[in-house]
Scaffold this motif. Structure first.
Motif, PDB file in Angstrom:
ATOM      1  N   PRO A   1      33.230  33.000  32.151  1.00 43.04           N
ATOM      2  CA  PRO A   1      34.015  33.589  31.061  1.00 43.04           C
ATOM      3  C   PRO A   1      35.437  33.946  31.491  1.00 43.04           C
ATOM      4  O   PRO A   1      35.663  34.387  32.622  1.00 43.04           O
ATOM      5  CB  PRO A   1      33.221  34.851  30.694  1.00 43.04           C
ATOM      6  N   SER A   2      36.373  33.760  30.578  1.00 45.00           N
ATOM      7  CA  SER A   2      37.758  34.147  30.868  1.00 45.00           C
ATOM      8  C   SER A   2      37.868  35.647  31.106  1.00 45.00           C
ATOM      9  O   SER A   2      38.821  36.111  31.743  1.00 45.00           O
ATOM     10  CB  SER A   2      38.673  33.727  29.719  1.00 45.00           C
ATOM     11  N   GLU A   3      36.875  36.397  30.621  1.00 41.84           N
ATOM     12  CA  GLU A   3      36.866  37.852  30.834  1.00 41.84           C
ATOM     13  C   GLU A   3      36.753  38.229  32.300  1.00 41.84           C
ATOM     14  O   GLU A   3      36.910  39.409  32.649  1.00 41.84           O
ATOM     15  CB  GLU A   3      35.711  38.487  30.051  1.00 41.84           C
ATOM     16  N   ILE A   4      36.509  37.255  33.165  1.00 40.88           N
ATOM     17  CA  ILE A   4      36.503  37.559  34.596  1.00 40.88           C
ATOM     18  C   ILE A   4      37.843  38.170  35.007  1.00 40.88           C
ATOM     19  O   ILE A   4      37.929  38.934  35.965  1.00 40.88           O
ATOM     20  CB  ILE A   4      36.191  36.291  35.423  1.00 40.88           C
ATOM     21  N   GLY A   5      38.872  37.868  34.244  1.00 41.13           N
ATOM     22  CA  GLY A   5      40.187  38.432  34.516  1.00 41.13           C
ATOM     23  C   GLY A   5      40.292  39.920  34.253  1.00 41.13           C
ATOM     24  O   GLY A   5      41.310  40.537  34.576  1.00 41.13           O
ATOM     25  N   LEU A   6      39.235  40.521  33.669  1.00 40.38           N
ATOM     26  CA  LEU A   6      39.228  41.960  33.403  1.00 40.38           C
ATOM     27  C   LEU A   6      38.757  42.769  34.605  1.00 40.38           C
ATOM     28  O   LEU A   6      38.796  44.005  34.570  1.00 40.38           O
ATOM     29  CB  LEU A   6      38.328  42.272  32.202  1.00 40.38           C
ATOM     30  N   MET A   7      38.300  42.085  35.646  1.00 41.89           N
ATOM     31  CA  MET A   7      37.908  42.808  36.852  1.00 41.89           C
ATOM     32  C   MET A   7      39.101  43.570  37.417  1.00 41.89           C
ATOM     33  O   MET A   7      40.248  43.340  37.044  1.00 41.89           O
ATOM     34  CB  MET A   7      37.357  41.829  37.898  1.00 41.89           C
ATOM     35  N   SER A   8      38.815  44.460  38.345  1.00 37.46           N
ATOM     36  CA  SER A   8      39.866  45.280  38.935  1.00 37.46           C
ATOM     37  C   SER A   8      40.975  44.426  39.541  1.00 37.46           C
ATOM     38  O   SER A   8      40.719  43.369  40.125  1.00 37.46           O
ATOM     39  CB  SER A   8      39.265  46.179  40.022  1.00 37.46           C
ATOM     40  N   ALA A   9      42.207  44.899  39.402  1.00 40.66           N
ATOM     41  CA  ALA A   9      43.336  44.213  40.038  1.00 40.66           C
ATOM     42  C   ALA A   9      43.207  44.228  41.554  1.00 40.66           C
ATOM     43  O   ALA A   9      43.893  43.470  42.244  1.00 40.66           O
ATOM     44  CB  ALA A   9      44.646  44.869  39.615  1.00 40.66           C
ATOM     45  N   ALA A  10      42.319  45.075  42.071  1.00 43.31           N
ATOM     46  CA  ALA A  10      42.080  45.157  43.514  1.00 43.31           C
ATOM     47  C   ALA A  10      40.882  44.314  43.948  1.00 43.31           C
ATOM     48  O   ALA A  10      40.323  44.532  45.027  1.00 43.31           O
ATOM     49  CB  ALA A  10      41.864  46.610  43.922  1.00 43.31           C
ATOM     50  N   THR A  11      40.482  43.345  43.128  1.00 41.11           N
ATOM     51  CA  THR A  11      39.326  42.495  43.430  1.00 41.11           C
ATOM     52  C   THR A  11      39.443  41.878  44.818  1.00 41.11           C
ATOM     53  O   THR A  11      40.510  41.402  45.215  1.00 41.11           O
ATOM     54  CB  THR A  11      39.192  41.395  42.361  1.00 41.11           C
ATOM     55  N   GLU A  12      38.314  41.879  45.546  1.00 42.63           N
ATOM     56  CA  GLU A  12      38.294  41.386  46.923  1.00 42.63           C
ATOM     57  C   GLU A  12      37.562  40.062  47.082  1.00 42.63           C
ATOM     58  O   GLU A  12      37.962  39.231  47.904  1.00 42.63           O
ATOM     59  CB  GLU A  12      37.629  42.428  47.836  1.00 42.63           C
TER      60      GLU A  12
END
Length: 248
Positions: free
Chosen positions: A113-124
């Protein structure tokens, strides 16, 4: 109430009980490395304080319940190495605290899903390799400038590699191998200068090898075999420093 429940590395069998949802104060929940089966109970979505949920390396089946999207405080979800199927519900990416998603080695299908972009901006870390995804790679991944690894190999992703991946400037491992990707290798990948592993092999990529890849001064593995790349091998220019050490 109980905040930390660690049951990992045992031989527990059976299902995860739906009554787990009653443990309202849980912050860390570890079921990993057992012999658990059955489906993930939707009641997991009631654990509003959960910070880390780990059920990797079991025999869980069925799909991910959309109720996991209610876990707004969760930072890490690890469900890798199970027998999970179906599509990934877009809701699970809605938590602004989420920095790690490990879903590799399952049988997920459909799109990411494009909503994966809603994860934290600090994604590791994002690990989706060894599934059966058939969509294009979402360009929204480009927002994760702090991510150190992106594993998408051994799926059936189609379309082009998004140029936005070049914005993931902290990447150390970038895995696109064994998919059905087409088009050219984006020059923007050269912006991921910390990359140690760039795995592009076994796709349908065309065009030439961008000289910009030579900007990856720390590169250890550059794999491009079994594609439809053309042109001359660029022994001149920035990439020549890599070619002396790598078999393309």
């Amino acid at each position: 109430g109980l905040k930390y429940l660690g049951l990992w590395y045992n031989a527990f069998t059976g299902k995860i009980p739906s009554s787990i949802g009653l443990m309202k104060n849980l912050e860390h929940l570890y079921f990993d490395y057992n012999i658990l089966s059955g489906t993930l109970p939707s009641e997991l979505g009631q654990l509003s304080k959960i910070d880390l949920f780990d059920a990797e390396h079991n025999f869980l089946t069925g799909s991910i319940p959309s109720e996991l999207g209610l876990l707004q405080s969760v930072r890490a979800i690890s469900l890798n190495n199970n027998d999970l199927t179906g599509s990934i519900p877009s809701s699970i990416f809605g938590g602004e605290s989420l920095i790690r998603v490990w879903l590799q080695y399952n049988s997920f299908t459909g799109s990411v899903p494009s909503e994966i972009g809603l994860m934290s901006a600090a994604t590791e870390s994002i690990q989706l390799q060894h599934n059966s995804f058939t969509s294009t790679i979402p360009s929204e991944l480009g927002k994760f400038s702090t991510a150190v690894d992106l594993w998408l190999g051994y799926n059936s992703f189609t379309g082009q590699i998004p140029s936005e991946i070049g914005m993931m400037k902290s990447l150390v491992i970038t895995d696109f191998r064994f998919n059905q990707l087409t088009g050219t290798i984006p020059t923007e990948l050269g912006l991921t200068k910390n990359n140690l592993f760039l795995l592009l092999d076994v796709n349908n990529l065309t065009g030439t090898l961008p000289s910009e890849l030579g900007l990856m001064k720390n590169m250890t593995y550059l794999l491009t075999h079994r594609n439809d790349l053309t042109g001359t091998v660029p022994f001149n220019g920035p990439i020549c420093n890599l070619l002396y050490d790598h078999k393309l």
